[in-house]
Design a protein around this motif. Structure first.
Motif, short mmCIF file in Angstrom:
data_model
loop_
_atom_site.label_atom_id
_atom_site.label_comp_id
_atom_site.label_asym_id
_atom_site.label_seq_id
_atom_site.Cartn_x
_atom_site.Cartn_y
_atom_site.Cartn_z
N ILE A 77 -22.20 31.02 7.09
CA ILE A 77 -20.82 31.44 6.65
C ILE A 77 -20.38 32.97 6.90
N LEU A 78 -21.53 33.71 6.38
CA LEU A 78 -21.37 35.28 6.63
C LEU A 78 -21.47 35.75 7.85
N LYS A 79 -22.03 35.02 8.69
CA LYS A 79 -22.17 35.31 10.35
C LYS A 79 -23.34 36.65 10.25
N ILE A 80 -24.34 36.50 9.52
CA ILE A 80 -25.24 37.20 9.43
C ILE A 80 -26.92 36.59 9.66
N GLY A 81 -27.82 37.29 9.48
CA GLY A 81 -29.13 36.61 9.86
C GLY A 81 -29.74 36.10 8.47
N THR A 82 -30.53 34.96 8.39
CA THR A 82 -30.93 34.22 7.35
C THR A 82 -31.98 35.51 6.60
N ASP A 83 -32.66 36.37 7.36
CA ASP A 83 -33.51 37.23 6.89
C ASP A 83 -32.89 38.22 5.85
N VAL A 84 -31.57 38.31 5.86
CA VAL A 84 -30.94 39.45 5.12
C VAL A 84 -30.05 38.56 4.01
N VAL A 85 -30.49 37.10 3.88
CA VAL A 85 -29.89 36.52 2.68
C VAL A 85 -31.05 36.12 1.53
N SER A 86 -30.95 36.37 0.37
CA SER A 86 -31.74 36.07 -0.37
C SER A 86 -31.22 35.37 -1.49
N VAL A 87 -32.11 34.27 -1.81
CA VAL A 87 -31.49 33.18 -2.81
C VAL A 87 -32.62 32.96 -3.74
N LYS A 88 -32.62 33.35 -4.98
CA LYS A 88 -33.74 33.27 -5.92
C LYS A 88 -33.24 31.99 -6.84
N ALA A 89 -34.05 31.44 -7.62
CA ALA A 89 -33.81 30.38 -8.54
C ALA A 89 -34.50 30.74 -9.96
N LYS A 90 -34.01 30.51 -10.77
CA LYS A 90 -34.68 30.81 -12.39
C LYS A 90 -34.11 29.23 -13.19
N THR A 91 -35.23 28.99 -14.16
CA THR A 91 -34.89 28.07 -15.20
C THR A 91 -34.17 28.47 -16.13
N GLY A 92 -33.92 27.80 -17.37
CA GLY A 92 -33.26 28.48 -18.55
C GLY A 92 -34.43 28.35 -19.72
N GLU A 93 -35.51 28.27 -19.38
CA GLU A 93 -36.57 28.14 -20.09
C GLU A 93 -36.34 27.02 -21.53
N HIS A 94 -35.53 25.83 -21.05
CA HIS A 94 -35.19 25.05 -22.03
C HIS A 94 -34.53 25.59 -23.27
N VAL A 95 -33.83 26.70 -23.23
CA VAL A 95 -32.92 27.15 -24.41
C VAL A 95 -31.54 27.54 -23.67
N GLY A 96 -30.66 27.70 -24.40
CA GLY A 96 -29.30 27.87 -24.08
C GLY A 96 -28.53 26.94 -23.48
N THR A 97 -27.41 27.19 -22.58
CA THR A 97 -26.72 26.23 -21.87
C THR A 97 -27.34 25.89 -20.53
N ILE A 98 -27.96 26.79 -20.01
CA ILE A 98 -28.68 26.46 -18.65
C ILE A 98 -30.02 25.74 -19.13
N GLY A 99 -30.87 25.89 -20.13
CA GLY A 99 -31.89 25.11 -20.36
C GLY A 99 -31.80 23.86 -20.95
N ARG A 100 -30.58 23.72 -21.52
CA ARG A 100 -30.34 22.26 -21.95
C ARG A 100 -29.57 21.52 -20.89
N GLY A 101 -29.40 22.01 -19.66
CA GLY A 101 -28.69 21.35 -18.35
C GLY A 101 -27.37 21.11 -18.61
N GLU A 102 -26.63 21.94 -19.54
CA GLU A 102 -25.19 21.82 -19.66
C GLU A 102 -24.51 22.43 -18.54
N ALA A 103 -24.94 23.40 -17.89
CA ALA A 103 -24.20 24.15 -16.77
C ALA A 103 -25.29 24.78 -15.82
N ILE A 104 -24.70 25.13 -14.66
CA ILE A 104 -25.47 25.95 -13.66
C ILE A 104 -24.55 27.27 -13.56
#
Ligand code: MG
Length: 169
Positions: free
Chosen positions: A124-151
């Protein structure tokens, strides 16, 4: 105004996880029993990236450009909205140099989808995959993320000026 070489921008977004919706992250359909609620396809990651691009050129936010009260954007494909904004920044003389994003989700496990998501964003950005970083974190089972209420998703982008390649030859 002094000549500029770089512009930096950041974006953040949150969508509620609900039943009966597909889960789309970075333009990729992720198999899961719930999806994100929203007026558009609710692609929280592309929304954060879109806001980062708009922020870098200081022209408002995604809600101003694509209002959720506008029926035109009901069920809108966020890849199209982002491509639209890429066109806007290009018209202002900028291109994406690199992008760094984080998705905050307790579930599903996103490791198998990181590369497809990076490829999708890069195209979509018309650039190389090598300059696109995607990281993922959990919510450590607390808060809106941790309870699976939102992303949530956050993004930081660096823009560089489009130079005339022909001047280098
Ligand atoms: Mg959004």
């Amino acid at each position: 105004m002094q000549h500029e070489t770089f512009r930096i921008g950041q974006g953040f977004d949150r969508h509620r996880l609900v039943e009966g919706r597909p889960l789309i992250l970075g333009g990729v359909l992720i198999p899961y029993d719930r999806g994100l609620a929203g007026h558009s396809d609710a692609d929280v990651l592309l929304h954060a990236i879109t806001d980062a691009l708009l922020g870098a050129v200081a022209i408002g936010d995604i809600g101003e450009l694509f209002p959720d009260t506008d029926p035109d954007y009901k069920g809108a494909d966020s890849t199209v909205l982002l491509a639209n904004v890429v066109g806007i920044i290009e018209s202002k003389g900028w291109k994406v140099h690199n992008l760094d994003c984080t998705i905050f989700a307790q579930l599903p496990k996103l490791l198998p989808f990181k590369m497809p998501i990076r490829n999708s964003i890069a195209s979509i950005l018309k650039i190389g995959t090598d300059v696109v970083s995607v990281k993922a974190k959990t919510g450590e089972h607390v808060g809106t993320i941790g309870r699976g209420e939102a992303i949530d998703a956050s993004a930081i982008v660096l823009l560089t000026e489009i130079t005339d390649e022909r001047s280098n030859t």
